[in-house]
Design an enzyme around this catalytic site. Structure first.
Site, PDB file in Angstrom:
ATOM      1  N   HIS A  66      22.713  16.834  23.192  1.00  0.00           N
ATOM      2  CA  HIS A  66      22.598  17.392  24.700  1.00  0.00           C
ATOM      3  C   HIS A  66      23.455  16.879  25.450  1.00  0.00           C
ATOM      4  O   HIS A  66      23.789  15.780  25.896  1.00  0.00           O
ATOM      5  CB  HIS A  66      21.247  16.764  25.155  1.00  0.00           C
ATOM      6  CG  HIS A  66      20.270  17.178  24.293  1.00  0.00           C
ATOM      7  ND1 HIS A  66      19.327  18.461  25.095  1.00  0.00           N
ATOM      8  CD2 HIS A  66      19.304  16.629  23.469  1.00  0.00           C
ATOM      9  CE1 HIS A  66      18.370  18.630  24.096  1.00  0.00           C
ATOM     10  NE2 HIS A  66      18.355  17.844  23.154  1.00  0.00           N
ATOM     11  N   LEU A  67      24.826  17.751  25.768  1.00  0.00           N
ATOM     12  CA  LEU A  67      25.720  17.657  26.575  1.00  0.00           C
ATOM     13  C   LEU A  67      25.410  17.774  28.188  1.00  0.00           C
ATOM     14  O   LEU A  67      26.186  17.229  29.102  1.00  0.00           O
ATOM     15  CB  LEU A  67      27.000  18.249  26.369  1.00  0.00           C
ATOM     16  CG  LEU A  67      27.533  18.246  24.737  1.00  0.00           C
ATOM     17  CD1 LEU A  67      28.803  19.176  24.525  1.00  0.00           C
ATOM     18  CD2 LEU A  67      28.098  16.991  24.802  1.00  0.00           C
ATOM     19  N   ASN A  98      19.161  23.675  26.989  1.00  0.00           N
ATOM     20  CA  ASN A  98      18.160  23.211  27.848  1.00  0.00           C
ATOM     21  C   ASN A  98      18.887  22.631  29.174  1.00  0.00           C
ATOM     22  O   ASN A  98      18.671  21.594  29.407  1.00  0.00           O
ATOM     23  CB  ASN A  98      17.115  22.456  27.569  1.00  0.00           C
ATOM     24  CG  ASN A  98      17.343  20.993  26.741  1.00  0.00           C
ATOM     25  OD1 ASN A  98      18.502  21.048  26.323  1.00  0.00           O
ATOM     26  ND2 ASN A  98      16.433  20.063  26.881  1.00  0.00           N
ATOM     27  N   HIS A 183      12.119  23.209  17.835  1.00  0.00           N
ATOM     28  CA  HIS A 183      11.547  21.976  18.139  1.00  0.00           C
ATOM     29  C   HIS A 183      10.256  22.113  17.997  1.00  0.00           C
ATOM     30  O   HIS A 183       9.571  22.859  18.815  1.00  0.00           O
ATOM     31  CB  HIS A 183      12.180  21.551  19.558  1.00  0.00           C
ATOM     32  CG  HIS A 183      11.340  20.955  20.406  1.00  0.00           C
ATOM     33  ND1 HIS A 183      11.767  19.584  20.946  1.00  0.00           N
ATOM     34  CD2 HIS A 183       9.967  20.512  20.563  1.00  0.00           C
ATOM     35  CE1 HIS A 183      10.872  18.928  21.319  1.00  0.00           C
ATOM     36  NE2 HIS A 183       9.940  19.513  21.243  1.00  0.00           N
ATOM     37  N   ASN A 310      10.907  12.470  22.274  1.00  0.00           N
ATOM     38  CA  ASN A 310       9.798  13.693  21.661  1.00  0.00           C
ATOM     39  C   ASN A 310      10.891  14.265  20.552  1.00  0.00           C
ATOM     40  O   ASN A 310      11.859  14.752  20.763  1.00  0.00           O
ATOM     41  CB  ASN A 310       9.902  14.452  23.095  1.00  0.00           C
ATOM     42  CG  ASN A 310       9.065  15.806  22.715  1.00  0.00           C
ATOM     43  OD1 ASN A 310       8.685  16.082  21.368  1.00  0.00           O
ATOM     44  ND2 ASN A 310       8.643  16.611  23.601  1.00  0.00           N
ATOM     45  N   ASP A 337      20.222  13.786  18.107  1.00  0.00           N
ATOM     46  CA  ASP A 337      19.173  14.216  19.324  1.00  0.00           C
ATOM     47  C   ASP A 337      19.896  13.455  20.540  1.00  0.00           C
ATOM     48  O   ASP A 337      18.811  13.144  21.234  1.00  0.00           O
ATOM     49  CB  ASP A 337      17.837  14.293  19.205  1.00  0.00           C
ATOM     50  CG  ASP A 337      16.914  14.821  20.168  1.00  0.00           C
ATOM     51  OD1 ASP A 337      17.623  15.506  21.069  1.00  0.00           O
ATOM     52  OD2 ASP A 337      15.646  14.574  20.181  1.00  0.00           O
ATOM     53  N   HIS A 341      19.945  10.293  29.874  1.00  0.00           N
ATOM     54  CA  HIS A 341      19.294  10.172  31.115  1.00  0.00           C
ATOM     55  C   HIS A 341      19.668   9.174  31.971  1.00  0.00           C
ATOM     56  O   HIS A 341      20.311   8.178  31.547  1.00  0.00           O
ATOM     57  CB  HIS A 341      17.642   9.851  30.996  1.00  0.00           C
ATOM     58  CG  HIS A 341      17.015  11.279  30.205  1.00  0.00           C
ATOM     59  ND1 HIS A 341      16.990  12.405  30.678  1.00  0.00           N
ATOM     60  CD2 HIS A 341      16.588  11.346  28.990  1.00  0.00           C
ATOM     61  CE1 HIS A 341      16.303  13.153  29.859  1.00  0.00           C
ATOM     62  NE2 HIS A 341      16.053  12.563  28.818  1.00  0.00           N
TER      63      HIS A 341
HETATM   64 ZN   LIG Z   1      13.837  18.678  20.762  1.00  0.00          ZN
END
Ligand SMILES: [Zn+2]
Length: 463
Positions: A66-67, A98, A183, A310, A337, A341
């Site tokens: 996730h960038l 996302n 996912h 998750n 993953d 945050h």
């Molecule tokens: Zn995921």
């Protein structure tokens, strides 16, 4: 003309079943020669790097990152996320869709690819969504996503609950030759689960996220793969039942694959109860590969939100099943993953914290410890899960040291012991449970298209 000669390293290229001490010559961004010929073919001005005692392998690929760009740049940017990837030994990452706005249209894909070309330290490949706005209600424009250059589709972070929609996604994806990743989370079973449903969720008074909430969707994906003949890739598997389902489906020859993340095969749900509880039982075997064993163990309190992800950390039995699945080839891909945050988001009650941890800088060490040093996998089989396997799934012309291939190369020391330090992370975020952990195995140089994008100078000898 640009050339670089890596001398004396143990070159491991699983794609070509090559594993031997050899020189590697890079010329004009491509692999030019390997072995006895390499030094002879090197032009006079060639830069030389002595990598004696180190492993030289195809550039590592992390297909689950996730960038956070666009939209969540307080957590991470393409620049900081790819800098973390380079430090971890990764030459290519696949960024998840996302973001805000989500990557469900060609314009957002173009924006990310432009920015990545300008600011990215490593290669960035883009994943688009399966559904519009990741809402799970109607399909995204899969054809135009493909045209814009996405390498896969997934609603990661979310899961398409409507089975008919998922079936159509697979059929469309087949027309455009796009891999589908999922996912796996059944919303009706998981509801607002916070951690693995079991002894510790009861003891800690946190709502449980049952393993069946993952297994249900893995089973669904197997049935749809069988129905449509289209392959499905199950992301970040955490549960023993998922591994069993996958193993049986593969035995029947169905097109299904899976990936695992280091936190799921290193930690367990006992970690949510604090370090004392974790080291007393589930953590015992973990540091046995270190020599000498550390005198003080990392410590953290109960309800530490850096252990909230998750799918959640599961039981010791699940952890063992994931390791077995990796060892016997049921799970063929490793990924982080990486999910950054902000501090203010994680520094709240466990219930309110977002799911996820960063992982690009620690995943190689944790994989080496739990798989190679613990004697579950050979170095070559481990490297395959970060190179040829993800390249094959995503149809990328990467993951090999064949002559003529892009000179994406990772150099690492499998035995280097080090401690992950909060002050040295290249990520913009700090939500990682492994600070202060004694780790074993570390990237020393990350080379992309023949260019050194990151080097740990102290670990390299310049000839
Ligand atoms: Zn995921």
């Amino acid at each position: 003309m640009n050339s670089l000669l890596l001398t004396g390293g143990r070159v491991i290229d699983p794609a070509n079943h090559f594993d031997a001490v050899a020189d590697l010559l890079i010329r004009d961004g491509k692999i030019a020669a390997l072995g006895a010929d390499a030094a002879r073919q090197a032009p006079a001005q060639t830069e030389r790097l002595d990598v004696n005692g180190l492993v030289v392998c195809p550039g590592l690929i992390d297909l689950h990152v996730h960038l956070r760009e666009p939209g969540h740049t307080a957590k991470e940017t393409i620049a900081t996320g790819t800098a973390a990837a380079a430090r971890g030994g990764f030459t290519s990452v696949v960024c998840m869709p996302n973001t805000s706005p989500v990557i469900d249209n060609a314009g957002t894909v173009a924006l990310i690819r432009e920015r990545a070309a300008r600011e990215g330290v490593v290669n960035v490949f883009v994943a688009g969504t399966i559904s519009k706005n990741i809402a799970g209600e109607e399909l995204a424009s899969i054809g135009s996503l493909k045209q814009a250059g996405v390498v896969a589709i997934t609603d990661d972070g979310h899961c398409v609950q409507n089975n008919e929609l998922m079936r159509r996604a697979l059929e469309y994806a087949k027309m455009f030759d796009l891999p589908v990743m999922d996912h796996c989370q059944d919303y009706s079973l998981v509801t607002d689960g916070m951690m693995h449903e079991g002894y510790w969720s009861t003891a800690l008074g946190l709502r449980g996220w049952p393993a069946a909430g993952e297994e249900m969707i893995v089973a669904r994906n197997i049935l749809l793969a069988e129905l449509t003949g289209v392959s499905v890739h199950c992301q970040h598997l955490s549960a023993a039942g998922s591994v069993k389902l996958l193993r049986e489906a593969k035995k029947r020859g169905l097109p299904i694959s899976g990936e695992a993340c280091p936190h799921h095969f290193t930690l367990t749900d006992a970690a949510v109860a604090g370090s004392e509880k974790f080291w007393a039982e589930d953590g015992k075997s973990l540091l046995s590969t270190l020599d000498p064993r550390p005198s003080t163990l990392p410590s953290w309190p109960a309800y530490d939100t850096n252990f909230k992800m998750n799918p959640p950390l599961r039981s010791a039995r699940d952890r063992e099943a994931i390791l077995e699945g990796l060892a016997d080839g049921t799970i063929e891909i490793l990924a982080s993953d990486h999910a950054p945050h902000c501090n203010f988001e994680k520094e709240v009650e466990f219930d309110y914290a977002p799911f996820g941890i960063t992982g690009l800088e620690t995943e190689l060490a944790l994989a080496l410890m739990q798989l190679y040093h613990a004697k579950r996998l050979s170095l070559s089989d481990l490297i395959a899960k970060y190179t040829v396997a993800p390249a094959k799934l995503l149809r990328l012309a990467k993951g090999t040291l064949s002559v003529g291939a892009d000179a994406d190369v990772t150099v690492f020391d499998p035995n280097r012991e080090w401690v992950f330090d909060r002050d040295t992370t290249a990520s913009k975020s700090f939500n990682n449970p492994f600070y202060g952990w004694p780790l074993k195995g570390r990237a020393v140089a990350t080379i992309i298209g023949g260019k050194k994008v990151w080097v740990k100078e102290t670990d390299l000898i310049h000839a």
